[in-house]
Design a protein around this motif. Sequence first.
Motif, PDB file in Angstrom:
ATOM      1  N   TYR A 230       6.191  -5.450 -10.202  1.00 21.84           N
ATOM      2  CA  TYR A 230       5.070  -5.042  -9.357  1.00 21.84           C
ATOM      3  C   TYR A 230       5.084  -5.803  -8.036  1.00 21.84           C
ATOM      4  CZ  TYR A 230       0.315  -5.006  -7.528  1.00 21.84           C
ATOM      5  OH  TYR A 230      -0.772  -4.907  -6.695  1.00 21.84           O
ATOM      6  N   ILE A 231       5.299  -7.115  -8.106  1.00 20.68           N
ATOM      7  CA  ILE A 231       5.291  -7.931  -6.877  1.00 20.68           C
ATOM      8  C   ILE A 231       6.414  -7.487  -5.941  1.00 20.68           C
ATOM      9  CG2 ILE A 231       5.661 -10.272  -5.996  1.00 20.68           C
ATOM     10  CD1 ILE A 231       4.263 -11.229  -8.635  1.00 20.68           C
ATOM     11  N   HIS A 232       7.586  -7.240  -6.521  1.00 17.07           N
ATOM     12  CA  HIS A 232       8.713  -6.781  -5.711  1.00 17.07           C
ATOM     13  C   HIS A 232       8.379  -5.456  -5.032  1.00 17.07           C
ATOM     14  CE1 HIS A 232      12.441  -4.402  -5.231  1.00 17.07           C
ATOM     15  NE2 HIS A 232      12.907  -5.523  -4.738  1.00 17.07           N
ATOM     16  N   ALA A 233       7.788  -4.551  -5.812  1.00 15.45           N
ATOM     17  CA  ALA A 233       7.420  -3.244  -5.250  1.00 15.45           C
ATOM     18  C   ALA A 233       6.368  -3.411  -4.156  1.00 15.45           C
ATOM     19  CB  ALA A 233       6.895  -2.328  -6.356  1.00 15.45           C
ATOM     20  N   LEU A 234       5.402  -4.285  -4.410  1.00 16.34           N
ATOM     21  CA  LEU A 234       4.321  -4.496  -3.433  1.00 16.34           C
ATOM     22  C   LEU A 234       4.870  -4.993  -2.102  1.00 16.34           C
ATOM     23  CD1 LEU A 234       0.956  -4.887  -3.536  1.00 16.34           C
ATOM     24  CD2 LEU A 234       1.694  -7.224  -3.124  1.00 16.34           C
ATOM     25  N   LEU A 235       5.799  -5.956  -2.179  1.00 16.93           N
ATOM     26  CA  LEU A 235       6.340  -6.532  -0.942  1.00 16.93           C
ATOM     27  C   LEU A 235       7.138  -5.496  -0.155  1.00 16.93           C
ATOM     28  CD1 LEU A 235       7.366 -10.028  -2.309  1.00 16.93           C
ATOM     29  CD2 LEU A 235       5.559  -9.539  -0.648  1.00 16.93           C
ATOM     30  N   ASN A 236       7.664  -4.485  -0.863  1.00 14.19           N
ATOM     31  CA  ASN A 236       8.435  -3.436  -0.195  1.00 14.19           C
ATOM     32  C   ASN A 236       7.609  -2.178   0.031  1.00 14.19           C
ATOM     33  OD1 ASN A 236      11.417  -4.359  -0.022  1.00 14.19           O
ATOM     34  ND2 ASN A 236      10.749  -4.996  -2.056  1.00 14.19           N
ATOM     35  N   GLY A 237       6.335  -2.227  -0.318  1.00  9.18           N
ATOM     36  CA  GLY A 237       5.534  -0.998  -0.336  1.00  9.18           C
ATOM     37  C   GLY A 237       4.638  -0.784   0.868  1.00  9.18           C
TER      38      GLY A 237
ATOM     39  N   THR B 254      17.649  -9.696   4.248  1.00 10.09           N
ATOM     40  CA  THR B 254      16.853  -8.471   4.309  1.00 10.09           C
ATOM     41  C   THR B 254      15.547  -8.647   3.551  1.00 10.09           C
ATOM     42  OG1 THR B 254      17.926  -7.678   2.310  1.00 10.09           O
ATOM     43  CG2 THR B 254      18.900  -6.993   4.405  1.00 10.09           C
ATOM     44  N   LEU B 255      14.611  -7.766   3.850  1.00  3.62           N
ATOM     45  CA  LEU B 255      13.337  -7.761   3.128  1.00  3.62           C
ATOM     46  C   LEU B 255      13.579  -7.611   1.633  1.00  3.62           C
ATOM     47  CD1 LEU B 255      10.265  -7.354   2.722  1.00  3.62           C
ATOM     48  CD2 LEU B 255      10.575  -4.975   3.388  1.00  3.62           C
ATOM     49  N   GLU B 256      14.496  -6.699   1.287  1.00  5.77           N
ATOM     50  CA  GLU B 256      14.802  -6.457  -0.118  1.00  5.77           C
ATOM     51  C   GLU B 256      15.243  -7.763  -0.797  1.00  5.77           C
ATOM     52  OE1 GLU B 256      14.629  -3.905  -2.231  1.00  5.77           O
ATOM     53  OE2 GLU B 256      15.735  -4.998  -3.790  1.00  5.77           O
ATOM     54  N   GLN B 257      16.139  -8.492  -0.130  1.00  9.06           N
ATOM     55  CA  GLN B 257      16.659  -9.736  -0.687  1.00  9.06           C
ATOM     56  C   GLN B 257      15.566 -10.804  -0.795  1.00  9.06           C
ATOM     57  OE1 GLN B 257      19.811 -10.103  -1.831  1.00  9.06           O
ATOM     58  NE2 GLN B 257      19.097 -12.051  -2.666  1.00  9.06           N
TER      59      GLN B 257
END
Lengths: 280, 416
Positions: free
Chosen positions: A168-175, A226-229
């Motif tokens: 969820y946190i990963h998705a939130l940061l990319n969302g 990158t943001l993803e990383q």
Amino acid sequence: MIKTKTILVALTLALGLSAPALAQDHSAPHIEKQNWSFAGIFGTYDQNQLQRGFQVFREVCASCHGARLISFRNLAENGGPGFSEEQVKALAAEYEVVDPTAEGGVRAGVPADRWPSPFPSEQDARDANGGSLPPDFSVLAKARGLTDPFPFWIFNYFTGYSEGGVDYIHALLNGYHEEAPEGFDLPEGKYYNDYFPGHAIGMAPPLSDGQITYEVAEGQTEVPLTLEQYSTDVSAFMMWMAEPGLVSRKETGFKVLLFLVLFAGLMWATKRRIWAGIEH
Amino acid sequence: MSEHSTYVPGSAAEKWLDERLPVARFAKEHLMDFPTPKNLNYWWTFGAILVMCLGVQIVTGIILAMHYTPNVAMAFDSVEHIRRNVNGGRIIQATHAVGASMFFAALYIHIFRGMFYGSYKAPREILWILGVIIFILTMATAFMGYVLPWGQMSFWGATVITNIFSAIPIVGESVLQLLRGGFAVGNPTLNRFFSLHYLLPFVIAAVVALHIWALHVPGNNNPTGVDVKSSRDTLPFHPYYTMKDLYGMVLFMIPFAWFIFFAPDILGHPDNYIQANSQVTPAHIVPEWYLLPFYTILRAIDFNVLFINSQLGGVIAMGLSMVALLVVPWLDTGRVRSGLFRPMFKWFYLLFVINFIGLTYLGAQPAEGIYTLLAKVCTAYYFIHFFVVLPVLSRIEKPLPLPTSISESVLGKAHA
């Protein structure tokens, strides 16, 4: 008859045990599960990733978010980011810690100190953040989760899926979206996020490509900036903050399960031996 | 079954002890020689598994209480302190938390086993009632234990569940305040729940002792439901059932350990990792899974009946769902105990199990749309099963012919 009953009870259990998972928000969009090094029976933290995640936390997140249950010493403990004791000592000394017994009420930090909070009180934190309270990171990775549609959540009990919070946190940061979709009434000072409940989040997009420079040790492959990383690394670090003993817990668990299975086998053989010759 | 004792003191010391406090005689009669039907299947090992569960909860709980602080400002962090800083704390805490779920899994299996094989029928009514009392006490204990970590679900669960008592006419408000130690859930609530959570397991242990006592008077029921006729039908408890029960316990520990070590939080709710906050209500307040069937029944009554408002109606329905369990020996009056020989009961029992799973599932759903209707249907069927199906079946059902004895049925199976 026995077989049908066994299946029934198994189903009862599976359903019963899984019910709480169903209770979460139904309107949230689908969150993609990531491949975490710490997932599954043999999961362990990736030390380099935790160190990178710590860098992201320290340079970005920690300016608003606290981690009140984390001590500096934890950073040097087994199964964690693997900093040396000297490094942790030096790191702690960089921070000022409030201590009424010290001269002037503050002193340099030592490894036994907790991670200092960025704001002196909750009200200060709210005042500095447009009324929103940045949540403490200590157990945040376990305080969030995601809901799988029926019947997929049943499998989570058999795979031991415990990474819902970091997913969820990963998705939130990319969302984040630059602009809210048409027709969505975004309040002043809020940002639109796909995964945040209600979509209007008080936190501005915290990470962007190239924002942090990772130091690359000799002989190591370069990590993309990158943001993803960044988001993956900091999520992993948050999981470690929430579950610092995860690695030893899983290692012990493997031994315990192995023992129990072998022990059960022996018990079964003994039971058969004792019952041999008894019609039952 | 204890009239004919086979105990002979083996030494002067044993004889001396036997004349003063015959514990060795008692152990020999009840833990070793106790005649037990030879045809018990693995569903019968859950009694021993439950004793193990209670033991695990008490031992881990005593250790946790050494490190836990029952204060609203410190409780949440003290549980994290146990997980992080106490030696083996993560495992002990996880064992206790997962242990509650495993306890209830075993408890439900044990209850449903009793219902299928008619273990509540004469002469085992008291045994059954003591079991229902243990079940209710265990639910109360587990509920109060869930409040102790002082997370969001702890706090809001405590608020919703204690609120149930306010529906009782006249004394409701006073009872509510007594439970909470004030007008809202707060520090006094946490303190008294901690105290009671420590007390009740020992009360449960005492009722378990009565439960086993009541078991050792008529002896075990068995899958055929036919009474023990002669010693050919039985085996001494030791080594046959000590061994079988131990094997069952070890098997049970495998999923138990799986959850403790690989998914210690999967049976709980993520919101409970957020410290309790009386200003923020969680989107959905859900009790632990094992309370869900009864929570559904409570919520299903969302309409007024004459002078009874919906809140009181829900409480009455929930209370009645327990009463139904208590009086089932007098609702199901058929002579034949085992569901194996009851062609119609078998199917209604299956339906009841599915319905119960449905009640559990619905308890975790928001009370809206199709769910409220389904909750009413499932609740209605729960009561229909007890108050209509069972009494009617006892009158109209024609049971299959019973084997004349346990050993006959065992031999029949062996030669078939």
